[in-house]
Design an enzyme around this catalytic site. Sequence first.
Site, PDB file in Angstrom:
ATOM      1  N   ASP A   1     -17.890   4.131  27.775  1.00 20.98           N
ATOM      2  CA  ASP A   1     -17.957   5.043  28.908  1.00 20.98           C
ATOM      3  C   ASP A   1     -18.996   6.126  28.627  1.00 20.98           C
ATOM      4  O   ASP A   1     -19.195   6.524  27.477  1.00 20.98           O
ATOM      5  CB  ASP A   1     -16.589   5.673  29.148  1.00 20.98           C
ATOM      6  CG  ASP A   1     -16.469   6.295  30.522  1.00 20.98           C
ATOM      7  OD1 ASP A   1     -17.343   6.048  31.377  1.00 20.98           O
ATOM      8  OD2 ASP A   1     -15.491   7.033  30.755  1.00 20.98           O
TER       9      ASP A   1
ATOM     10  N   THR B   1     -22.574   7.868  34.730  1.00 21.48           N
ATOM     11  CA  THR B   1     -22.717   8.615  35.980  1.00 21.48           C
ATOM     12  C   THR B   1     -24.131   9.132  36.143  1.00 21.48           C
ATOM     13  O   THR B   1     -24.465   9.704  37.177  1.00 21.48           O
ATOM     14  CB  THR B   1     -21.740   9.809  35.998  1.00 21.48           C
ATOM     15  OG1 THR B   1     -21.966  10.615  34.834  1.00 21.48           O
ATOM     16  CG2 THR B   1     -20.295   9.324  35.992  1.00 21.48           C
TER      17      THR B   1
END
Length: 372
Positions: A114, A163
């Site tokens: 992540d 992101t």
Amino acid sequence: MAGRGERLVGTAADLDDRAAEAALRPQSLEDFVGQRVVREQLALVLEAARRRGRAPDHVLLSGPPGLGKTTLAMIVAAELGQPLRITSGPAIQHAGDLAAVLSSLEEGEVLFVDEVHRMARPAEEMLYVAMEDFRVDVVVGKGAGATAIPLHLPPFTLVGATTRSGLLPAPLRDRFGFTGHLDFYAPDELERVLRRSAELLGLELTAEGGHEIARRSRGTPRIANRLLRRVRDWSQVRGTGVVDQAAARAALAVYEVDELGLDRLDRSVLEALCRRFGGGPVGLSTLAVAVGEEPDTVETVAEPFLVREGLLGRTPRGRVATAAGWAHVGLRPPPGAALQATLQIEEVEATADQAAPSGSRSHRSATGPPVE
């Protein structure tokens, strides 16, 4: 009422969110709602790998928080029938950290990283070789006597989530065989997410109630599920136990989430811009002082959604309220103010389009870095 640091419409996940998401997460691509293009492409990649009997290409998932990147990583492992190893970019600050994770992988395992763009540079460079050649070079000794010993790895699949895909170095981005970008959800897709979640939670959710929650969820399933849980609480304590439109409206009024999904901070920024500064332009620091927040909070927490909804614009001279922004706070703009704001915003967009590479202009985000 949500505290200043606990935004009900924020995209960050706290411990309660993670526990709830674990119970509501779909276990297969068939159950995953929304993201039709990415879902179909990923299904082809996984099915082709299964038929060849080999590990699929490495997968990169990009997009704003709360749209399902972690869920898709778990689904990849489940679809392949393989274990999932989870870590994050900030946790890998040394090449040795990454070497320890990679050397413990079994053949076919899925490694999920992540926020992969936040990995330390030495570990990043080690990952290049691991992804391409399934090998890591372990350095033994120091100075002139140091020796690199190649350690061969079993084939594995890396699923990276980010992101901020623009922060990924090109050599790392190019080593992913499949890249999927997750977009914000349409209201009807969020209604399907809510219906599924309500069924798993044992709630009675009416169509009108689902629609009311979905349209305030800012296009994000994580926020939709969080709002559903808060409306459930209100309905069980003050209502009939049924999550209908009346319950949704009453509950979200208590939690200060309005019809567009704006919360206290969003409205404070918009109202200060319109009421105190005549719609702008006004600088970020001045606007932040007016609402009693840090400039970083206004810029990274409130502004992206306001810009995306067309309520606020960023110009070379500062922030300006659009006609939609004036209307949302129930005010009429001074003569020419809305037109002037629109012209300034269009000027910024035209300048950005001219400066951007020809292949990327249509993908430029309205929530990109502000122009001061």
